[in-house]
Scaffold this motif. Structure first.
Motif, PDB file in Angstrom:
ATOM      1  N   GLN A  38      27.256  -2.597  68.650  1.00 52.83           N
ATOM      2  CA  GLN A  38      26.831  -0.931  68.534  1.00 52.83           C
ATOM      3  C   GLN A  38      27.529  -0.186  68.482  1.00 52.83           C
ATOM      4  OE1 GLN A  38      22.397   0.146  69.748  1.00 52.83           O
ATOM      5  NE2 GLN A  38      22.433  -1.908  70.264  1.00 52.83           N
ATOM      6  N   ALA A  39      27.138   1.382  67.569  1.00 52.29           N
ATOM      7  CA  ALA A  39      28.318   2.571  68.095  1.00 52.29           C
ATOM      8  C   ALA A  39      27.742   3.403  68.375  1.00 52.29           C
ATOM      9  CB  ALA A  39      29.028   3.358  66.292  1.00 52.29           C
TER      10      ALA A  39
ATOM     11  N   PRO B 113      31.485  12.423  65.547  1.00 57.99           N
ATOM     12  CA  PRO B 113      32.378  11.528  64.851  1.00 57.99           C
ATOM     13  C   PRO B 113      33.952  12.433  65.425  1.00 57.99           C
ATOM     14  CG  PRO B 113      30.765  12.851  62.984  1.00 57.99           C
ATOM     15  CD  PRO B 113      30.141  13.147  63.706  1.00 57.99           C
ATOM     16  N   VAL B 114      34.603  11.863  65.345  1.00 59.52           N
ATOM     17  CA  VAL B 114      35.891  12.416  66.133  1.00 59.52           C
ATOM     18  C   VAL B 114      36.438  13.792  65.431  1.00 59.52           C
ATOM     19  CG1 VAL B 114      36.135  10.795  67.352  1.00 59.52           C
ATOM     20  CG2 VAL B 114      37.402  10.716  65.352  1.00 59.52           C
ATOM     21  N   PRO B 115      37.481  14.622  65.438  1.00 58.67           N
ATOM     22  CA  PRO B 115      37.777  15.460  64.213  1.00 58.67           C
ATOM     23  C   PRO B 115      38.576  14.247  63.184  1.00 58.67           C
ATOM     24  CG  PRO B 115      38.143  16.223  66.469  1.00 58.67           C
ATOM     25  CD  PRO B 115      37.249  15.200  66.709  1.00 58.67           C
ATOM     26  N   GLY B 116      38.446  15.104  62.041  1.00 57.79           N
ATOM     27  CA  GLY B 116      38.480  13.909  60.400  1.00 57.79           C
ATOM     28  C   GLY B 116      37.519  13.162  60.211  1.00 57.79           C
ATOM     29  N   GLY B 117      36.965  12.998  61.185  1.00 56.06           N
ATOM     30  CA  GLY B 117      35.844  11.594  60.717  1.00 56.06           C
ATOM     31  C   GLY B 117      34.948  11.534  59.649  1.00 56.06           C
TER      32      GLY B 117
ATOM     33  N   VAL C  78      34.267   8.555  75.598  1.00 56.52           N
ATOM     34  CA  VAL C  78      34.093   6.854  75.126  1.00 56.52           C
ATOM     35  C   VAL C  78      34.254   7.088  73.575  1.00 56.52           C
ATOM     36  CG1 VAL C  78      31.941   6.496  75.383  1.00 56.52           C
ATOM     37  CG2 VAL C  78      33.040   4.554  75.172  1.00 56.52           C
ATOM     38  N   ILE C  79      34.641   5.791  73.136  1.00 48.48           N
ATOM     39  CA  ILE C  79      35.496   5.983  71.924  1.00 48.48           C
ATOM     40  C   ILE C  79      34.770   4.608  70.187  1.00 48.48           C
ATOM     41  CG2 ILE C  79      36.805   6.850  69.343  1.00 48.48           C
ATOM     42  CD1 ILE C  79      37.988   7.949  71.532  1.00 48.48           C
ATOM     43  N   GLY C  80      34.332   4.932  70.117  1.00 47.97           N
ATOM     44  CA  GLY C  80      33.881   3.131  69.052  1.00 47.97           C
ATOM     45  C   GLY C  80      33.399   3.745  68.065  1.00 47.97           C
ATOM     46  N   TRP C  81      33.046   1.779  67.109  1.00 44.96           N
ATOM     47  CA  TRP C  81      32.787   1.610  65.528  1.00 44.96           C
ATOM     48  C   TRP C  81      31.296   1.106  66.470  1.00 44.96           C
ATOM     49  CZ3 TRP C  81      34.540   4.204  62.276  1.00 44.96           C
ATOM     50  CH2 TRP C  81      35.725   4.261  62.123  1.00 44.96           C
ATOM     51  N   GLY C  82      30.110   1.160  65.949  1.00 49.82           N
ATOM     52  CA  GLY C  82      29.026   0.323  65.092  1.00 49.82           C
ATOM     53  C   GLY C  82      27.855   1.003  64.850  1.00 49.82           C
TER      54      GLY C  82
ATOM     55  N   LYS D  43      29.966   4.760  59.241  1.00 52.07           N
ATOM     56  CA  LYS D  43      31.245   5.059  58.632  1.00 52.07           C
ATOM     57  C   LYS D  43      31.979   5.436  59.483  1.00 52.07           C
ATOM     58  CE  LYS D  43      29.065   3.047  55.634  1.00 52.07           C
ATOM     59  NZ  LYS D  43      29.968   1.736  54.791  1.00 52.07           N
ATOM     60  N   GLU D  44      32.162   6.459  60.774  1.00 48.39           N
ATOM     61  CA  GLU D  44      33.194   7.701  61.252  1.00 48.39           C
ATOM     62  C   GLU D  44      33.489   6.849  62.587  1.00 48.39           C
ATOM     63  OE1 GLU D  44      29.584   9.078  58.474  1.00 48.39           O
ATOM     64  OE2 GLU D  44      29.595   8.875  60.657  1.00 48.39           O
ATOM     65  N   LEU D  45      34.293   6.966  62.693  1.00 50.79           N
ATOM     66  CA  LEU D  45      34.866   7.160  64.845  1.00 50.79           C
ATOM     67  C   LEU D  45      34.257   8.103  65.204  1.00 50.79           C
ATOM     68  CD1 LEU D  45      36.266   5.300  66.501  1.00 50.79           C
ATOM     69  CD2 LEU D  45      38.194   6.648  65.779  1.00 50.79           C
ATOM     70  N   ARG D  46      33.520   7.249  66.284  1.00 49.82           N
ATOM     71  CA  ARG D  46      32.623   8.453  66.848  1.00 49.82           C
ATOM     72  C   ARG D  46      33.016   8.242  68.780  1.00 49.82           C
ATOM     73  NH1 ARG D  46      27.891  10.384  64.906  1.00 49.82           N
ATOM     74  NH2 ARG D  46      27.487   9.927  62.536  1.00 49.82           N
ATOM     75  N   GLU D  47      32.868  10.042  69.214  1.00 49.73           N
ATOM     76  CA  GLU D  47      32.997   9.981  70.202  1.00 49.73           C
ATOM     77  C   GLU D  47      31.564  10.306  71.188  1.00 49.73           C
ATOM     78  OE1 GLU D  47      35.583  12.824  71.731  1.00 49.73           O
ATOM     79  OE2 GLU D  47      34.731  13.947  69.871  1.00 49.73           O
ATOM     80  N   ALA D  48      31.596   9.526  72.133  1.00 51.05           N
ATOM     81  CA  ALA D  48      30.355  10.416  73.576  1.00 51.05           C
ATOM     82  C   ALA D  48      31.285  10.644  75.105  1.00 51.05           C
ATOM     83  CB  ALA D  48      29.394   9.447  73.558  1.00 51.05           C
ATOM     84  N   THR D  49      30.260  11.730  75.790  1.00 50.90           N
ATOM     85  CA  THR D  49      30.452  11.925  76.859  1.00 50.90           C
ATOM     86  C   THR D  49      30.339  11.347  77.743  1.00 50.90           C
ATOM     87  OG1 THR D  49      31.563  13.778  76.134  1.00 50.90           O
ATOM     88  CG2 THR D  49      31.243  14.044  78.656  1.00 50.90           C
TER      89      THR D  49
END
Length: 272
Positions: A37-38, A44-48, A163-167, A181-187
């Motif tokens: 999963q993502a 999304p990270v900047p530019g995502g 943490v940065i991931g796809w899914g 569809k976007e690279l995403r991040e969480a804290t």
């Protein structure tokens, strides 16, 4: 470093998806048995976003999207021009694409996985760190720096991490949610840097601050930022429990792995 670090483990374990019964009893869900999963509830990270301006230099180019021949998906990190790290249960033939921010817009750098080696750093079958070798080096993306014991204060208990991931962007019991569809991040917040009891011995525990990883984020880098603003990877996301704990493999105690990776920063063939 020995020249046969990958050894017999260079043979890819197609379709291997072994999860210990004790893990199931704890409710630890690893994104390998189901479609992997993502980030849920992150951003999304900047530019995502598709319409975002693409940055001239992608600071997360080292984060790779893993697609296995079995149909599962994971996340990985480029740690040397021809080496990547991911989760042990992401083992199998497939490919990794680096340099993506949005899969509908970006091409990235795609490489086949040609060899792999489980590091044996946990008590869980297929729960260990997995080092993979790529079919050719990537020269235009800077590998992420690996954390060492000297910098462990960056991720001590109580510190926040990224943490940065796809899914997928939503939690589902069967892993059939919506793929990002976007690279995403969480804290996340570090809760325990060294679990001492089986079956999670050798892992670290984190909790959610903003968003959390889920299926497909398996293998995602867990990152701190040093005093110069540089990202440092100190963990590899492995799985989560129903109780809300998030578990990761630790990089900094694996000195042989770190030494091997650092010796290949120039992209020298890993089999020599």
């Amino acid at each position: 470093m020995t020249s046969n670090y990958f050894g017999v483990s260079a043979v890819l374990h197609k379709g291997v998806r072994v999860i210990a019964a004790a893990v199931a009893a704890l409710g630890l869900s690893m994104a390998g048995g189901a479609p992997a999963q993502a980030i849920v509830g992150g951003s999304p990270v900047p530019g995502g976003w598709f319409g975002d301006r693409v940055p001239s230099q992608n600071p997360y180019g080292f984060v790779g999207r893993v697609v296995l021949a079995s149909g599962s998906a994971c996340t990985a990190s480029l740690v040397a021009p021809d080496l990547a790290l991911t989760a042990g249960h992401c083992s199998g033939a497939g490919s990794i694409t680096f340099g993506l921010l949005n899969t509908d817009r970006d091409r990235g750098e795609k490489r086949r996985i040609v060899a792999e080696k489980l590091q044996g750093d946990t008590t869980l079958p297929q729960g260990a760190t997995l080092l993979v070798r790529l079919d050719s080096p990537i020269r235009d993306i800077t590998p992420v720096r690996l954390g060492d014991s000297q910098s462990r204060g960056l991720w001590s208990t109580g510190k926040n991490a990224k943490v940065i991931g796809w899914g997928q962007i939503n939690d589902t019991a069967t892993g059939t949610g919506i793929w990002s569809k976007e690279l995403r991040e969480a804290t996340l917040k570090v809760r325990d840097t060294a679990i001492s009891l089986p079956p999670l011995r050798g892992m670290m525990k984190l909790s959610s601050v903003v968003g959390h990883p889920t299926h497909g984020d398996s293998g995602a880098p867990i990152l701190a930022t040093d005093s110069t603003g540089r990202l440092v990877q100190f963990g590899i996301f492995e799985g989560a429990t129903r109780a809300g704990g998030f578990y990761a493999n630790r990089i900094w105690p694996q000195q042989r792995l770190v030494d091997y990776v650092n010796a290949h920063q120039s992209g020298a063939p890993t089999g020599t």
